[in-house]
Design an enzyme around this catalytic site. Structure first.
Site, PDB file in Angstrom:
ATOM      1  CG  ASP A 181      39.032  39.085  35.339  1.00 26.51           C
ATOM      2  OD1 ASP A 181      39.680  40.187  34.693  1.00 26.51           O
ATOM      3  OD2 ASP A 181      38.881  39.076  36.509  1.00 26.51           O
ATOM      4  CG  ASP A 212      40.142  43.906  34.563  1.00 29.85           C
ATOM      5  OD1 ASP A 212      40.218  42.550  33.930  1.00 29.85           O
ATOM      6  OD2 ASP A 212      39.645  44.544  35.398  1.00 29.85           O
TER       7      ASP A 212
END
Length: 415
Positions: free
Chosen positions: A83, A294
């Site tokens: 992430d 992201d």
């Protein structure tokens, strides 16, 4: 996967102190992102919810990419979400009485000789603004994400070991991570043993690595999520991860008070030859750093007004009728077809970099015979460039030069 708790005390240890145990890693290392299954990703309504350089295995599962690494002594293997939108690295730990179900055993800190809790008196306890002292004088944390999921537990330090694509082990001592004892039952699935925060804040794994591998930089090459499960993505760390050569386009990283997200400036999106500015007016008036990349968020999320214009133009250029009789698809723009749509090609116009997106990157099949535009909307002025559109690009994050670089590549090939 953007975090709500990202106000970091940057006065402390940047980068954090850890040590390499052994090995020549000046060029960095590369790992695979391990694929667990070919199951299709779940879609909430409207989507809202090769070399000797260091590498990490990463796999696609339910719209997320899982990184394989080991923690502790002896090494204990975990698979966790890769992430770039958050900082904290954490895994579920024994005892975990209020946690989500996972199919693999949980990490037991009592069985690792290298595990140490972060004491309240340590500056490391202040890496996250949610660090608080427990009655046992341990540093407790709470970390929440934009989809409402969260993790709570104890901050600790451990040995983290990567396995490079050459088979060599790359162990690091003293990495700060979260030992989760209370984790959301919603937001994570049973294949995910935690999350690896790869953002730009001091607590992230990238910041803790610092320039130890020849440069504070990393790159990724994500396979489209409906790729054969035996094909892995790749993530590389250090100087050898630099994206260069013919076809590379780059855009500046924008520095903001929030150090975690990798903010860049999106001027607009073209649908075929139709250019749509981000703000609805001139591209000259676009705010700097209006989106961030992201890897933990599957769809691309755009401000509602911009999103509506993009969807309207896609509808205008696709010679098919959208699906309107399937409540399970919510408000997504979807089409029924046996194969992915033949167009249109979308182009993301970043400051200094035009990135072309083929239908395999923009139309995602939530179920057989249906393809949906992998975009959704937000009331925020800041958007998210999700992992669907990041696939089939070698993307380099150079934190020293403050640039993000894109190079079109078939990420299913071992090159």
């Amino acid at each position: 996967m953007a975090s709500y708790y990202l106000t970091i005390c940057v006065l402390f240890l940047l980068p954090l102190h850890f040590s390499l145990i052994h090995g020549n890693t000046e060029e960095g290392f590369t790992i695979n992102l391990i694929r667990k299954t070919s199951l299709q990703p779940s879609f909430p309504q409207g989507f809202s919810a090769m070399s000797t350089i260091p590498q990490s295995p990463v796999s696609a599962y339910l719209g997320e990419y899982l990184m394989e690494l080991s923690i502790g002594t002896p090494p204990f293997k975990i698979y966790a979400i890769a992430d770039t939108g958050s900082d904290l690295m954490w895994t579920q730990c024994v005892p975990c009485n209020d946690c989500y179900k996972q199919i693999n055993p949980m990490f037991d800190p009592t069985k690792s000789s290298s595990y140490t809790n972060v004491p309240c008196s340590s500056n490391l306890c202040h890496l996250l603004d949610t660090g608080v002292c427990s009655p046992q004088k341990e540093c407790n944390y709470t970390y929440a994400y934009g989809d409402g999921s969260m993790t709570q537990g104890v901050l600790a330090q451990e040995t983290v070991t990567f396995t490079s694509t050459t088979g060599a082990s790359v162990p690091l001592k003293g990495i700060v991570f979260g030992c989760g004892h209370n984790d959301s039952k919603n937001g994570f699935n049973d294949h995910e043993m935690g999350l690896i925060g790869l953002g730009g804040g001091p607590a992230s794994l990238i910041s803790q690595m610092g320039s130890s591998f020849g440069g504070k930089m990393f790159s990724q090459c994500l396979v489209p999520f409906h790729t054969d499960e035996r094909v892995s993505s790749k993530m590389s760390f250090g100087r050898g991860s630099k994206v260069s050569g013919s076809g590379v386009v780059s855009t500046p990283l924008v520095t903001k008070e929030d150090k975690t997200p990798y903010f860049v400036t999106l001027l607009g999106i073209s649908v075929g030859n139709k250019y749509l500015p981000y703000s609805g007016g001139s591209s000259q008036n676009v705010a700097k750093g209006n989106v961030f990349l992201d890897s933990g968020t599957p769809p691309t999320i755009l401000p509602t007004e911009f999103y509506d214009r993009v969807v309207a133009e896609v509808k205008n250029q696709v010679p098919m009728k959208p699906v309107v009789d399937d409540p399970s698809l919510g408000t997504q723009l979807c089409y029924r077809t046996k194969n992915n749509l033949g167009g249109p090609v979308l182009t993301a116009h970043f400051e200094g970099a035009d990135v072309k997106l083929e239908p395999i990157q923009t139309f995602i099949p939530p179920k057989d015979g249906v393809f949906c535009l992998g975009f959704t909307n937000t009331s925020s002025d800041v958007g998210i460039y999700g992992n669907f559109v990041q696939s089939n690009y070698l993307i380099g994050f150079d934190l020293e030069a403050k640039m993000v670089s894109f190079k079109a590549r078939d990420c299913t090939k071992n090159t």
